[in-house]
Each structure stands twice: as C-alpha cells, then as structure tokens.
Scaffold this motif. Structure first.
Motif, PDB file in Angstrom:
ATOM      1  N   PHE A   7     -95.975  11.568  14.306  1.00 52.70           N
ATOM      2  CA  PHE A   7     -95.980  12.582  15.349  1.00 52.70           C
ATOM      3  C   PHE A   7     -96.790  13.807  14.931  1.00 52.70           C
ATOM      4  N   ARG A   8     -97.490  14.386  15.923  1.00 50.95           N
ATOM      5  CA  ARG A   8     -98.250  15.613  15.691  1.00 50.95           C
ATOM      6  C   ARG A   8     -97.933  16.603  16.797  1.00 50.95           C
ATOM      7  N   LEU A   9     -97.893  17.860  16.429  1.00 49.33           N
ATOM      8  CA  LEU A   9     -97.592  18.926  17.364  1.00 49.33           C
ATOM      9  C   LEU A   9     -98.690  19.973  17.277  1.00 49.33           C
ATOM     10  N   ALA A  10     -99.307  20.289  18.409  1.00 52.05           N
ATOM     11  CA  ALA A  10    -100.306  21.354  18.466  1.00 52.05           C
ATOM     12  C   ALA A  10     -99.603  22.633  18.917  1.00 52.05           C
ATOM     13  N   VAL A  11     -99.832  23.720  18.181  1.00 54.79           N
ATOM     14  CA  VAL A  11     -99.170  24.995  18.456  1.00 54.79           C
ATOM     15  C   VAL A  11    -100.230  26.064  18.675  1.00 54.79           C
ATOM     16  N   LEU A  12    -100.069  26.826  19.752  1.00 54.90           N
ATOM     17  CA  LEU A  12    -100.925  27.981  20.018  1.00 54.90           C
ATOM     18  C   LEU A  12    -100.054  29.219  19.882  1.00 54.90           C
ATOM     19  N   ARG A  13    -100.330  30.047  18.886  1.00 50.76           N
ATOM     20  CA  ARG A  13     -99.551  31.260  18.637  1.00 50.76           C
ATOM     21  C   ARG A  13     -99.972  32.356  19.608  1.00 50.76           C
ATOM     22  N   SER A  14     -99.121  33.350  19.788  1.00 52.29           N
ATOM     23  CA  SER A  14     -99.406  34.439  20.734  1.00 52.29           C
ATOM     24  C   SER A  14    -100.644  35.244  20.340  1.00 52.29           C
ATOM     25  N   ASN A  15    -101.017  35.227  19.060  1.00 50.25           N
ATOM     26  CA  ASN A  15    -102.213  35.954  18.630  1.00 50.25           C
ATOM     27  C   ASN A  15    -103.483  35.096  18.762  1.00 50.25           C
ATOM     28  N   GLY A  16    -103.354  33.829  19.233  1.00 51.25           N
ATOM     29  CA  GLY A  16    -104.509  32.959  19.425  1.00 51.25           C
ATOM     30  C   GLY A  16    -104.752  31.968  18.306  1.00 51.25           C
ATOM     31  N   ASP A  17    -103.982  32.043  17.213  1.00 55.64           N
ATOM     32  CA  ASP A  17    -104.123  31.052  16.143  1.00 55.64           C
ATOM     33  C   ASP A  17    -103.702  29.673  16.661  1.00 55.64           C
ATOM     34  N   MET A  18    -104.446  28.642  16.256  1.00 57.01           N
ATOM     35  CA  MET A  18    -104.089  27.268  16.586  1.00 57.01           C
ATOM     36  C   MET A  18    -103.630  26.564  15.312  1.00 57.01           C
ATOM     37  N   GLU A  19    -102.585  25.747  15.452  1.00 58.53           N
ATOM     38  CA  GLU A  19    -102.066  24.992  14.313  1.00 58.53           C
ATOM     39  C   GLU A  19    -101.756  23.570  14.760  1.00 58.53           C
ATOM     40  N   VAL A  20    -101.872  22.628  13.834  1.00 58.84           N
ATOM     41  CA  VAL A  20    -101.418  21.262  14.063  1.00 58.84           C
ATOM     42  C   VAL A  20    -100.418  20.948  12.964  1.00 58.84           C
ATOM     43  N   TRP A  21     -99.262  20.468  13.380  1.00 56.99           N
ATOM     44  CA  TRP A  21     -98.189  20.113  12.466  1.00 56.99           C
ATOM     45  C   TRP A  21     -97.980  18.611  12.519  1.00 56.99           C
ATOM     46  N   ASN A  22     -97.798  17.975  11.372  1.00 55.91           N
ATOM     47  CA  ASN A  22     -97.553  16.534  11.255  1.00 55.91           C
ATOM     48  C   ASN A  22     -96.140  16.287  10.759  1.00 55.91           C
ATOM     49  N   SER A  23     -95.532  15.216  11.258  1.00 59.63           N
ATOM     50  CA  SER A  23     -94.202  14.844  10.762  1.00 59.63           C
ATOM     51  C   SER A  23     -94.351  13.810   9.663  1.00 59.63           C
ATOM     52  N   HIS A  24     -93.601  14.016   8.604  1.00 58.17           N
ATOM     53  CA  HIS A  24     -93.575  13.096   7.477  1.00 58.17           C
ATOM     54  C   HIS A  24     -92.137  12.962   7.013  1.00 58.17           C
ATOM     55  N   ASP A  25     -91.542  11.799   7.218  1.00 56.80           N
ATOM     56  CA  ASP A  25     -90.176  11.541   6.745  1.00 56.80           C
ATOM     57  C   ASP A  25     -89.206  12.655   7.126  1.00 56.80           C
ATOM     58  N   SER A  26     -89.125  12.970   8.397  1.00 58.85           N
ATOM     59  CA  SER A  26     -88.185  13.957   8.944  1.00 58.85           C
ATOM     60  C   SER A  26     -88.508  15.400   8.575  1.00 58.85           C
ATOM     61  N   SER A  27     -89.678  15.672   8.030  1.00 60.12           N
ATOM     62  CA  SER A  27     -90.074  17.059   7.778  1.00 60.12           C
ATOM     63  C   SER A  27     -91.441  17.295   8.416  1.00 60.12           C
ATOM     64  N   TRP A  28     -91.741  18.541   8.691  1.00 59.74           N
ATOM     65  CA  TRP A  28     -93.002  18.907   9.339  1.00 59.74           C
ATOM     66  C   TRP A  28     -93.849  19.731   8.377  1.00 59.74           C
ATOM     67  N   THR A  29     -95.142  19.434   8.328  1.00 61.64           N
ATOM     68  CA  THR A  29     -96.081  20.202   7.514  1.00 61.64           C
ATOM     69  C   THR A  29     -97.284  20.591   8.366  1.00 61.64           C
ATOM     70  N   ARG A  30     -97.792  21.771   8.114  1.00 65.41           N
ATOM     71  CA  ARG A  30     -98.979  22.224   8.839  1.00 65.41           C
ATOM     72  C   ARG A  30    -100.210  21.593   8.207  1.00 65.41           C
ATOM     73  N   SER A  31    -100.977  20.846   9.012  1.00 62.65           N
ATOM     74  CA  SER A  31    -102.155  20.160   8.495  1.00 62.65           C
ATOM     75  C   SER A  31    -103.453  20.846   8.876  1.00 62.65           C
ATOM     76  N   VAL A  32    -103.435  21.626   9.959  1.00 71.80           N
ATOM     77  CA  VAL A  32    -104.653  22.299  10.427  1.00 71.80           C
ATOM     78  C   VAL A  32    -104.297  23.717  10.841  1.00 71.80           C
ATOM     79  N   PHE A  33    -105.156  24.654  10.463  1.00 70.84           N
ATOM     80  CA  PHE A  33    -105.010  26.045  10.893  1.00 70.84           C
ATOM     81  C   PHE A  33    -106.372  26.544  11.345  1.00 70.84           C
ATOM     82  N   VAL A  34    -106.458  27.015  12.585  1.00 70.23           N
ATOM     83  CA  VAL A  34    -107.689  27.606  13.117  1.00 70.23           C
ATOM     84  C   VAL A  34    -107.349  29.043  13.498  1.00 70.23           C
TER      85      VAL A  34
END
Length: 121
Positions: A7-34
C-alpha cells in the motif's frame, strides 16, 4: 491511497509539501518527499496510471492547484514530467478514470477540463 499491496499513500501537506508513504509489515515509512513549490499553491493529488491498457498505478502523481496548472510528477526522479494548463483558472478538484487514463479537473470558471494522461497513445 493506492489500494494494491504494498500500500502507498500520497499526502499533500497544508504548506504544499508532497509525500508518499509505503506500508511495510504494519508500519508506514516515508519514501518520497517533494518540498513545496514557490508560487504553486497545490490543492489536490491523485495517482497516475502507467498506461490505459494496463490499468496499473505507476510511479507518478498528478497535482493541481490555484495556479491553474495540472502537473504530473515522476516519483523516481522527484521532478515534474509533464504539465497542462487547466483552461479554466484555479483547479479545485480532479478525478482520474484509471481505465482510460483520462483526468477530469474542476476549474474556477465552473467548467470541467479533460486530459489524456496515459503514457501510451
């Protein structure tokens, strides 16, 4: 959210930062930061598709915002790969038809602009 494992989750922060989070064995890690782009107030994100024939989400995200530009981001290079003018001013919402690769964008002028986003013709 991309509902295909892993699973992957794309997040757009209120300041405009974009992030992609990946799930690995029931935990989430940020894989991309723009980091936020100056003078590009983003409002929405959605996953792109690799091709109209594959119906598989790829390593690209689409963004739109108040500046009236729709941008496709390549997550491998963490840079814009394509962009389109909304032809209707600020872009407030968007939805992607993953079967066809067509993107519908709701604009400030009350219209909806349609775009082909699939990589293959």
């Amino acid at each position: 959210f991309e509902p295909v494992a892993p699973f992957r989750l794309a997040v757009l922060r209120s300041n405009g930062d974009m992030e992609v989070w990946n799930s690995h064995d029931s935990s989430w890690t940020r894989s991309v930061f723009v980091p936020a782009v100056v003078d590009a107030p983003l409002r929405r994100l959605c996953w792109s598709v690799r091709s109209a024939s594959s119906n598989v989400h790829g390593d690209k995200i689409l963004s739109c915002g108040l500046h009236g530009v729709i941008t496709e981001w390549d997550l491998r290079t963490i840079s814009p790969s394509r962009s389109w003018d909304s032809y209707g001013g600020a872009a407030w919402c968007m939805a992607l038809d993953s079967r066809s690769g067509r993107l519908a964008v709701g604009c400030e002028d009350g219209g909806v602009s349609l775009f082909e986003t699939a990589d293959d013709p």
